[in-house]
Design a protein around this motif. Structure first.
Motif, PDB file in Angstrom:
ATOM      1  N   GLN A 252       0.825  -1.208   0.000  1.00 22.09           N
ATOM      2  CA  GLN A 252       0.000   0.000   0.000  1.00 22.09           C
ATOM      3  C   GLN A 252       0.862   1.262   0.000  1.00 22.09           C
ATOM      4  OE1 GLN A 252      -2.455   0.661   3.473  1.00 22.09           O
ATOM      5  NE2 GLN A 252      -3.878   1.935   2.320  1.00 22.09           N
ATOM      6  N   VAL A 253       1.922   1.284   0.812  1.00 23.57           N
ATOM      7  CA  VAL A 253       2.825   2.440   0.861  1.00 23.57           C
ATOM      8  C   VAL A 253       3.482   2.650  -0.503  1.00 23.57           C
ATOM      9  CG1 VAL A 253       4.943   3.351   1.892  1.00 23.57           C
ATOM     10  CG2 VAL A 253       3.205   2.301   3.349  1.00 23.57           C
ATOM     11  N   PHE A 254       3.948   1.576  -1.132  1.00 31.42           N
ATOM     12  CA  PHE A 254       4.576   1.710  -2.446  1.00 31.42           C
ATOM     13  C   PHE A 254       3.576   2.124  -3.516  1.00 31.42           C
ATOM     14  CE2 PHE A 254       8.628   0.692  -1.111  1.00 31.42           C
ATOM     15  CZ  PHE A 254       9.512   0.749  -2.176  1.00 31.42           C
ATOM     16  N   ASP A 255       2.349   1.600  -3.438  1.00 28.84           N
ATOM     17  CA  ASP A 255       1.337   1.981  -4.428  1.00 28.84           C
ATOM     18  C   ASP A 255       1.062   3.479  -4.395  1.00 28.84           C
ATOM     19  OD1 ASP A 255       1.022  -0.560  -5.436  1.00 28.84           O
ATOM     20  OD2 ASP A 255      -0.875  -0.962  -4.399  1.00 28.84           O
ATOM     21  N   VAL A 256       0.946   4.047  -3.214  1.00 25.47           N
ATOM     22  CA  VAL A 256       0.675   5.480  -3.105  1.00 25.47           C
ATOM     23  C   VAL A 256       1.933   6.303  -3.373  1.00 25.47           C
ATOM     24  CG1 VAL A 256      -0.027   7.347  -1.545  1.00 25.47           C
ATOM     25  CG2 VAL A 256      -1.262   5.170  -1.527  1.00 25.47           C
ATOM     26  N   ASN A 257       3.015   5.997  -2.656  1.00 29.96           N
ATOM     27  CA  ASN A 257       4.197   6.858  -2.680  1.00 29.96           C
ATOM     28  C   ASN A 257       5.025   6.741  -3.962  1.00 29.96           C
ATOM     29  OD1 ASN A 257       3.242   7.246  -0.118  1.00 29.96           O
ATOM     30  ND2 ASN A 257       5.115   6.683   0.923  1.00 29.96           N
ATOM     31  N   VAL A 258       5.142   5.552  -4.509  1.00 28.02           N
ATOM     32  CA  VAL A 258       6.010   5.358  -5.675  1.00 28.02           C
ATOM     33  C   VAL A 258       5.195   5.225  -6.966  1.00 28.02           C
ATOM     34  CG1 VAL A 258       7.871   3.971  -6.675  1.00 28.02           C
ATOM     35  CG2 VAL A 258       7.717   4.244  -4.191  1.00 28.02           C
ATOM     36  N   TYR A 259       4.252   4.299  -6.975  1.00 30.98           N
ATOM     37  CA  TYR A 259       3.455   4.113  -8.178  1.00 30.98           C
ATOM     38  C   TYR A 259       2.647   5.375  -8.490  1.00 30.98           C
ATOM     39  CZ  TYR A 259       0.583   1.700 -11.658  1.00 30.98           C
ATOM     40  OH  TYR A 259      -0.049   1.333 -12.814  1.00 30.98           O
ATOM     41  N   GLY A 260       2.132   6.029  -7.461  1.00 32.74           N
ATOM     42  CA  GLY A 260       1.418   7.289  -7.663  1.00 32.74           C
ATOM     43  C   GLY A 260       2.313   8.362  -8.265  1.00 32.74           C
ATOM     44  N   ALA A 261       3.546   8.446  -7.780  1.00 31.50           N
ATOM     45  CA  ALA A 261       4.504   9.414  -8.329  1.00 31.50           C
ATOM     46  C   ALA A 261       4.820   9.101  -9.791  1.00 31.50           C
ATOM     47  CB  ALA A 261       5.785   9.406  -7.493  1.00 31.50           C
ATOM     48  N   PHE A 262       5.000   7.823 -10.076  1.00 27.48           N
ATOM     49  CA  PHE A 262       5.259   7.385 -11.451  1.00 27.48           C
ATOM     50  C   PHE A 262       4.114   7.780 -12.382  1.00 27.48           C
ATOM     51  CE2 PHE A 262       4.064   4.019 -14.451  1.00 27.48           C
ATOM     52  CZ  PHE A 262       5.097   4.116 -15.368  1.00 27.48           C
ATOM     53  N   LEU A 263       2.876   7.476 -11.970  1.00 27.64           N
ATOM     54  CA  LEU A 263       1.724   7.796 -12.818  1.00 27.64           C
ATOM     55  C   LEU A 263       1.567   9.295 -13.025  1.00 27.64           C
ATOM     56  CD1 LEU A 263      -0.948   5.269 -11.513  1.00 27.64           C
ATOM     57  CD2 LEU A 263       0.316   5.173 -13.674  1.00 27.64           C
ATOM     58  N   GLY A 264       1.767  10.073 -11.960  1.00 31.34           N
ATOM     59  CA  GLY A 264       1.683  11.528 -12.094  1.00 31.34           C
ATOM     60  C   GLY A 264       2.700  12.061 -13.089  1.00 31.34           C
ATOM     61  N   ALA A 265       3.933  11.573 -12.990  1.00 34.29           N
ATOM     62  CA  ALA A 265       4.990  12.022 -13.900  1.00 34.29           C
ATOM     63  C   ALA A 265       4.707  11.594 -15.338  1.00 34.29           C
ATOM     64  CB  ALA A 265       6.337  11.479 -13.436  1.00 34.29           C
ATOM     65  N   LYS A 266       4.211  10.383 -15.492  1.00 33.27           N
ATOM     66  CA  LYS A 266       3.913   9.890 -16.842  1.00 33.27           C
ATOM     67  C   LYS A 266       2.879  10.775 -17.532  1.00 33.27           C
ATOM     68  CE  LYS A 266       2.182   5.943 -19.377  1.00 33.27           C
ATOM     69  NZ  LYS A 266       2.180   4.503 -19.466  1.00 33.27           N
ATOM     70  N   HIS A 267       1.819  11.113 -16.823  1.00 33.14           N
ATOM     71  CA  HIS A 267       0.770  11.921 -17.428  1.00 33.14           C
ATOM     72  C   HIS A 267       1.211  13.372 -17.626  1.00 33.14           C
ATOM     73  CE1 HIS A 267      -2.040   8.678 -17.685  1.00 33.14           C
ATOM     74  NE2 HIS A 267      -1.747   8.344 -16.445  1.00 33.14           N
TER      75      HIS A 267
END
Length: 135
Positions: A25-40
């Motif tokens: 859950q921590v990785f989904d929000v903190n890392v995967y969320g950052a990745f998706l934001g940057a991608k878009h």
């Protein structure tokens, strides 16, 4: 684009007490969320040949031992993502950076720690080697 989403996860002081679902859950929000934001953001910024992507990491990415393992590792990953994106997106005129603030006695941190503001501030100051009220 400023990516400031983040959660601390559970306070699991040892690797043996760590719960895999909390880590995910921590990785989904903190890392995967950052990745998706940057991608878009990059989708809009690359054609424009300009832009800034800014992440919030944490002092936990540079100084370990005060935060839960999942949180510390996730903030290291955010710094790694930022460095990798600098190389890729810099050629398109896009700057990528992150800030790594120290802890603040926010309601989120106070709730996670189950402590009052003054007690949390004392711990933060002690961890940084600063006397409270001297800054």
């Amino acid at each position: 684009m400023y990516n400031n989403a983040g959660i601390p996860g559970n306070l699991e002081p040892t690797i043996l007490s760590a719960v895999a679902e909390n880590f995910k859950q921590v990785f989904d929000v903190n890392v995967y969320g950052a990745f998706l934001g940057a991608k878009h953001a990059a989708r809009a910024m690359i054609p424009a040949k300009k832009g800034v992507i800014l992440f919030t990491s944490s002092v936990a990415s540079a100084s370990c031992g005060e935060s839960p393992h999942a949180y510390t590792m996730s903030k290291h990953a955010v710094v790694g993502l930022m460095k990798s994106l600098c190389v890729e997106l810099g050629q398109h005129g896009i700057r990528v950076n992150c800030i790594s603030p120290c802890a603040m006695a926010t309601p989120l941190l106070r709730n996670v720690m189950g402590m009052e503001r003054d007690a949390v501030e004392e711990l933060i100051c002690a961890a940084g080697g600063v006397e409270r009220g001297s800054a």
